[in-house]
Design an enzyme around this catalytic site. Structure first.
Site, PDB file in Angstrom:
ATOM      1  N   GLN A  79       0.828  -1.206   0.000  1.00  0.00           N
ATOM      2  CA  GLN A  79       0.000   0.000   0.000  1.00  0.00           C
ATOM      3  C   GLN A  79       0.866   1.260   0.000  1.00  0.00           C
ATOM      4  OE1 GLN A  79      -3.474   0.162  -0.051  1.00  0.00           O
ATOM      5  NE2 GLN A  79      -2.965   2.270  -0.542  1.00  0.00           N
TER       6      GLN A  79
ATOM      7  N   CYS B 134      -6.397   4.219   1.845  1.00  0.00           N
ATOM      8  CA  CYS B 134      -6.018   2.960   1.189  1.00  0.00           C
ATOM      9  C   CYS B 134      -7.228   2.205   0.653  1.00  0.00           C
ATOM     10  CB  CYS B 134      -5.222   2.086   2.148  1.00  0.00           C
ATOM     11  SG  CYS B 134      -6.188   1.547   3.575  1.00  0.00           S
TER      12      CYS B 134
HETATM   13  N1  NVA Z   1      -6.212  -1.171   8.166  1.00  0.00           N
HETATM   14  C1  NVA Z   1      -7.050  -1.922   7.256  1.00  0.00           C
HETATM   15  C2  NVA Z   1      -6.476  -1.873   5.885  1.00  0.00           C
HETATM   16  C3  NVA Z   1      -7.278  -2.583   4.835  1.00  0.00           C
HETATM   17  C4  NVA Z   1      -6.641  -2.529   3.482  1.00  0.00           C
HETATM   18  C5  NVA Z   1      -7.192  -3.348   7.739  1.00  0.00           C
HETATM   19  O1  NVA Z   1      -6.193  -3.924   8.188  1.00  0.00           O
HETATM   20  O2  NVA Z   1      -8.296  -3.883   7.690  1.00  0.00           O
HETATM   21  N1   CP Z   2      -6.018  -1.289   0.333  1.00  0.00           N
HETATM   22  C1   CP Z   2      -6.145  -2.620   0.275  1.00  0.00           C
HETATM   23  O1   CP Z   2      -5.229  -3.358   0.597  1.00  0.00           O
HETATM   24  O2   CP Z   2      -7.362  -3.053  -0.173  1.00  0.00           O
HETATM   25  P1   CP Z   2      -7.892  -4.558  -0.180  1.00  0.00           P
HETATM   26  O3   CP Z   2      -8.159  -4.939   1.251  1.00  0.00           O
HETATM   27  O4   CP Z   2      -9.152  -4.475  -0.992  1.00  0.00           O
HETATM   28  O5   CP Z   2      -6.860  -5.441  -0.791  1.00  0.00           O
END
Ligand code: NVA
Ligand code: CP
Length: 315
Positions: free
Chosen positions: A135, A268
């Site tokens: 990311q 993200c």
């Molecule tokens: N901080 C979030 C990012 C998802 C791409 C998670 O870990 O769920």
């Molecule tokens: N930002 C990101 O990693 O998205 P996903 O969870 O959709 O892969």
């Protein structure tokens, strides 16, 4: 040299290596715009293991690998012998005999560390509870594209000191971006992430800071970033977190107005609209979240190429 490394945190890469990935990502992106797709990874296979859901990471890696002429196998542990007790180490040893590179999205960061230690091929962390290096490579490409540089910019993180925040601290500190994290008490980034960021910042000259006040963080920022208040695996904390984070840590038009007039908004994704960000901001003119999502593919293609091929073959 990037070739052969494991990318688990972003700490594995020097600022020069990160720049190289961004340069190649820009090149591949420009070529793709012209319809040029060189089969740089023909006959190479990526195997991905997802313990958690994914939209961007899975699709961008699969499409990226396809565009490079390679092949991808995506698995969940439930369809592997992992679900019947085969160890991560034995899985890593076996897969190393079939494919050229592995990526894994895991709940516990130690699982991807174990995979990397036992594998004889490069392993990419496709998100763990602690880090999300892919990311941040995309974020850095996006920032450089939009702002024309990285060094000396001010980035404000507002919200949970989570996996994305931890990795952004490393990325910013390495590349000379000044980063201020505004988080509620008790929702700090990892100590390890902050300590490593302070060390990297000594070399780059970046200023790294934390505060509990989003207004302080966002003041005169070039970039405002947030993420969900409830990361995957933290669902049972929803009620408690909502009380802690709202309303103060929501990125809305009022908070954005404290940043520089040409500030941009990043996330993200996936976003929980109405929680960490309002529709007005994420759909507004300052939002660059779709460019950011697109760049996941370009940076991952660059990373795959540089992990598997000699740099000389790529520029
Ligand atoms: N901080 C979030 C990012 C998802 C791409 C998670 O870990 O769920
Ligand atoms: N930002 C990101 O990693 O998205 P996903 O969870 O959709 O892969």
């Amino acid at each position: 040299m990037i070739k052969g490394k494991d990318i688990l945190t972003l700490l594995e890469l020097s600022p020069q290596e990160i720049e190289l990935i961004l340069n190649l990502a820009d090149k591949l992106k420009m070529e793709a715009v012209k319809g040029i797709y060189k089969p740089l990874l023909a006959n190479r296979t990526l195997c991905m293991i997802f313990q958690k859901p994914s939209t961007r990471t899975r699709v961008s890696f699969e499409v990226g690998m396809f565009e490079l002429g390679g092949y991808t196998i995506t698995l969940t542990p439930s369809e592997m012998q992992l679900s019947r007790g085969e160890t991560i180490e034995d899985t890593a040893r076996t897969l190393s005999r079939y494919v050229n590179i592995l990526a894994a999205r895991v709940f516990n960061h130690n699982d991807v560390v174990r995979l990397a230690e036992a594998a004889t091929i490069p392993v990419i962390n496709a998100l763990s509870d602690k880090w999300h290096p892919c990311q941040i490579l995309a974020d850095l490409q996006t920032i450089r594209e939009v702002k024309g540089r990285l060094k000396g910019l001010k980035l404000a993180w507002v919200g949970d000191g989570n996996n994305v925040c931890n990795t952004l601290l490393i990325g910013c500190a390495k590349m000379g971006i000044n980063m201020v994290v505004a988080h509620p008490p008790g929702y700090d980034p990892l100590k390890e992430a902050l300590n490593e960021a302070y060390k990297c910042a000594e070399e780059s000259g970046a200023k790294i800071d934390t505060t509990h006040d989003p207004k302080v963080a966002v003041k005169d920022a070039d970039i405002v970033v947030t993420d969900t208040f409830i990361s995957m695996g933290k669902e049972e904390e929803r009620e408690e977190r909502m009380k802690v984070f709202l309303p103060n840590y929501q990125v809305n038009t009022r908070l954005m107005s404290l940043a520089k007039p040409d500030a941009v908004f990043m996330h993200c994704l996936p976003a929980k609209r109405g929680e960490e960000v309002t529709d007005e901001v994420i759909d507004g003119p300052k939002s660059i979240v779709w460019e950011e999502a697109e760049n996941r593919k370009h940076t991952e293609k660059a990373l795959l190429c540089l992990l598997l091929l000699d740099e000389k073959a790529l520029f």
